[in-house]
Design an enzyme around this catalytic site. Structure first.
Site, PDB file in Angstrom:
ATOM      1  N   GLU A  94      33.837  63.036  55.031  1.00  0.00           N
ATOM      2  CA  GLU A  94      34.652  62.469  56.091  1.00  0.00           C
ATOM      3  C   GLU A  94      35.535  63.494  56.812  1.00  0.00           C
ATOM      4  OE1 GLU A  94      34.602  59.406  57.269  1.00  0.00           O
ATOM      5  OE2 GLU A  94      33.011  58.848  55.863  1.00  0.00           O
ATOM      6  N   SER A 355      54.982  17.629  12.752  1.00  0.00           N
ATOM      7  CA  SER A 355      55.768  18.176  11.632  1.00  0.00           C
ATOM      8  C   SER A 355      55.926  19.693  11.674  1.00  0.00           C
ATOM      9  CB  SER A 355      55.089  17.790  10.311  1.00  0.00           C
ATOM     10  OG  SER A 355      55.101  16.391  10.132  1.00  0.00           O
TER      11      SER A 355
END
Length: 782
Positions: A94, A355
């Protein structure tokens, strides 16, 4: 050297031609800089990339990815994911001079301008990587004026950011067709790999697509992409960019790429953290991917087998006890199961704990010196101010030790301990442990809270049991890697944690599932089960030194199931998970803290022995804290020689009597023995010739509870129960309602009456002339 420099400067200042030249040169530079400053002030650079949120596992892999606000996949590529290979390929393709120019390449720009204006043809390559970043950040129509804006933004980028950061911006914005942006999105969606795990061939493939994202679509144009990839690989070989062997391997590598679905692992966990950290592009968690997979598979397969029982869902949370990190999180058995509300997160749902809070209560009671493991409690029908708890099996056990009461999860002993300690202490400690619903409802909570009468979340219970695994020290759960380790809070002592853990690790208990025999490699764990009222929730939570695993099983629509119990439905999954996650691990177990000590206690009561105690055993206690009452399970009585009558000191004859020990049972226990017809050694009736009546031995009205308010249905003609506890020699009692005689009954006979609304006085007299009263308020509902 310094003097030489000064001399040159003086010569320069004396030369008017040089000064004029300097003005001519500096004036435009100064003007340009002034213009740049003003433009930068009025048009500041704003970098808002709007990433796709990612939730990652402990090893950095992506667990779950979400579309960004623009419905695009733009996953943030981090600096450490930009490999040298990726960096070289992108930069060389690029912008070869990326690391040399200030954001704009003048040579390339003039060449492009010359070709566009003079030759009349467009030439690519003028835009640097920095300029492309500027264009991708602020997409605009391709015009000369917009190109100037692009150049200005590129210069701003170069001023504010390093080259590495600008390259990172580019790799996060590069287009890959459709709604995919950024190299990480492309790598995951097409190759199912992070960028730093790609091969050279794959890396070059992703490097060539951003310039032609519409014509080079992975999965559709693979042949064209392969040719383009190989062309660039040959070019890189000519340029000597990569080693020859790597280039050759890359040329031979086939292109196997198609679009895959974005990662959607641990969905409940991911959505939770997305809501919790909405501004973070990457939420880094401690979730263990391998353990999460095992937990999900086991949970889903297990629930599939339960469907025939009318049970459709389960939730599991796994905590690393050493760090408090959440390593597995399963909100439901199947997130996609809409029919059974699979998208509900059961770990965050507020439910009745059954419980499961009992161990916490007993630990607090150990710390306050109220109980020890061998101390006995009475498990008999008891009225606590109108509240009459029952055990899960509807049976009672009479006298029972504390450790058995907890191991067997008995309800009445737990409520007695809570009443003795105080509900407020229990609730305040639950608040300290982060129970949010308890904080909201604390004024409403009473004795029933220890049996499930409060709201809890699975994550709260899990962390509470992890507190047992950490010697009573509570700390918040660690969800993400940036969580700071909060200072731990001691909820109870290491001694209380150890005593409770030893009880919960016992294998002689009724909540051992039928499948236990198949759990041969199960590591040693302590665990507690729970079943809520109506069998809507089944809980099983276990821990050892390594992990705490909390399991909830039930239906998200709140419908109960006859088979739904913590023992038979919750615990098998708990054992499966421990077998899978901590398989055959070393039984590294807890050791007694130095603060604990042993003492000899009476086997019958668990208290300090008296001279009449014949059987003794060793019991743990906390020196300086545990109460030290003397045993009184027997009392010395004066009885006739034939043991038909007992005497008090007022009616004791001069001779003809003997001294003998008899069980000194509490009234409620005697009443239970009588009602259930359980044989016990009875004290002989008191001397009938004795005229003295002891007021302190008046009958105790067990029901109704004094000062209570009763709401009754008028149409159903609900009746109130009258029951009393009296001395052993009492045979009959006489009931009065509002001072009017109602009924004569045996001591342990149940009597019922239909109340009128308003305040009612209830009186009970025994056959010795002693009486007691209570007052209740009755209201009709309709």
């Amino acid at each position: 050297m310094l003097s030489s420099g000064k001399s040159i400067l003086k010569t320069f200042l004396r030369n008017r031609y040089l000064r004029a030249a300097a003005r001519l040169f500096l004036a435009p530079v100064f003007g340009f800089l002034s213009l740049a400053f003003l433009l930068n002030f009025f048009f500041p650079l704003k970098v808002q990339l709007n990433y796709s949120p990612l939730v990652t596992a402990a090893d950095g892999t992506v667990l779950h990815a979400f579309l960004n606000h623009n419905q695009k996949w733009r996953m943030k590529t981090e600096l450490d994911e930009i490999t040298p290979t990726l960096q070289k390929a992108i930069v060389y393709k690029e912008d070869k001079y990326f690391y040399r120019h200030p954001g704009v390449n003048p040579v390339a720009m003039f060449r492009a301008l010359f070709n566009n204006v003079v030759r009349g043809r467009k030439t690519s390559g003028a835009s640097t990587i920095t300029m492309q970043v500027a264009r991708l950040m602020e997409p605009k129509e391709r015009t000369y004026s917009n190109k100037l804006v692009e150049i200005f933004r590129a210069m701003q980028l170069e001023y504010y950011f390093s080259k590495a950061e600008i390259l990172q911006f580019y790799l996060n914005l590069a287009p890959y067709g459709s709604n995919i942006e950024g190299v990480k999105s492309a790598a995951l969606l097409y190759f199912q790999q992070a960028p730093n795990y790609l091969s050279l061939a794959q890396t070059v493939t992703l490097a060539i697509i951003p310039n032609r994202p519409t014509s080079l679509v992975l999965g559709k144009n693979n042949d064209a992409i392969l040719k383009e990839r190989n062309r660039w690989l040959h070019y890189f070989r000519q340029e000597g960019l990569f080693p020859e062997k790597e280039i050759e391997d890359a040329l031979q590598e086939p292109l196997i790429a198609k679009r895959h679905a974005a990662p959607k692992f641990a969905p409940h966990f991911a959505y939770r953290l997305l809501r919790q950290y909405p501004q973070q592009p990457i939420v880094r968690t401690h979730l263990d991917r391998q353990k999460q997979t095992k937990t999900e598979v086991l949970t889903n397969n297990y629930v599939q087998r339960l469907h025939s029982l009318g049970i459709t869902n389960a939730s599991v949370l796994v905590i690393d006890n050493r760090t408090r990190k959440v390593v597995s999180y399963v909100g439901s058995a199947d997130f996609e199961d809409r029919e059974n509300y699979g998208q509900v997160d059961g770990i965050r749902a507020v439910r009745s704990p059954g419980s499961t809070l009992k161990p916490f209560l007993y630990a607090l009671a150990f710390d306050r010196g109220l109980i020890t493991p061998k101390m006995t409690l009475t498990d008999v029908p008891t009225d606590f101010g109108g509240y009459q708890p029952e055990n899960f099996d509807k049976k009672f056990n009479g006298n029972i030790t504390v450790e058995k009461a907890l191991a067997y999860s008995l309800n009445v002993p737990a409520v007695k301990v809570l009443e003795q300690m105080g509900v407020n202490i229990f609730v305040q400690q639950l608040k300290q442990a982060g129970f949010e619903q308890v904080k909201k409802d604390e004024r409403k909570l009473g004795l029933s809270s220890v049996l499930g009468g409060c709201g809890v979340k699975l994550e709260e219970l899990a962390n509470l049991f992890a507190t047992f695994a950490n010697e009573g020290k509570y700390a918040p759960l660690q969800w993400i890697k940036t969580d700071s380790l909060a200072k731990s809070i001691p909820l109870f002592s290491p001694s209380a944690a150890y005593l409770t853990t030893e009880i919960l690790a016992q294998l002689t208990r009724p909540d051992l599932p039928n499948t236990y025999a198949s759990s041969m490699h199960l590591p040693k764990i302590a665990w507690k089960t729970g079943t809520s009222y109506g069998r809507r929730d089944a809980w099983s939570i276990g821990y050892n030194k390594h992990y705490t695993i909390a399991v909830w099983v039930g239906n998200f629509n709140g419908v109960g199931a006859p088979a739904l119990t913590g023992t038979e439905i919750g615990t098998p999954l708990l054992f499966d998970l421990f077998n899978a996650l901590d398989y055959n691990s070393s039984n590294d177990w807890y050791t007694p803290p130095a603060a604990l000590a042993f003492r000899s206690v009476c086997t019958e009561s668990g208290l300090v022995p008296e001279e009449f105690c014949q059987n003794e055993q060793m019991d743990y206690f906390l020196p300086g804290i545990t109460q030290t009452p003397k045993c009184s399970h027997l009392r010395r009585m004066f009885v006739s020689a034939d043991e038909q009558f007992s005497y008090c000191r007022d009616c004791l004859p001069a001779n003809g009597y003997i001294k003998k020990f008899y069980p000194n049972e509490p009234r409620e226990l005697v009443a239970f023995y009588e009602r259930e017809r359980i044989p016990y050694q009875k004290l002989p009736a008191h001397n009938p010739a004795c005229s003295r009546v002891f007021a302190e031995n008046a009958p105790f009205i067990a029901s109704p509870a004094d000062g209570s308010e009763y709401l009754v249905e008028r149409e159903e003609k609900q009746q109130l129960l009258l029951s009393a506890q009296a001395d052993k020699e009492v045979k009959k009692v006489y009931w009065y309602v509002n001072d009017k005689f109602y009924k004569e009954a045996l001591v342990h006979e149940k009597v019922f009456f239909l109340p009128e609304p308003g305040q009612i006085k209830i009186s009970c007299a025994d056959d010795k002339g002693r009486s007691s009263d209570c007052f209740v308020q009755v209201k009709y509902l309709n």
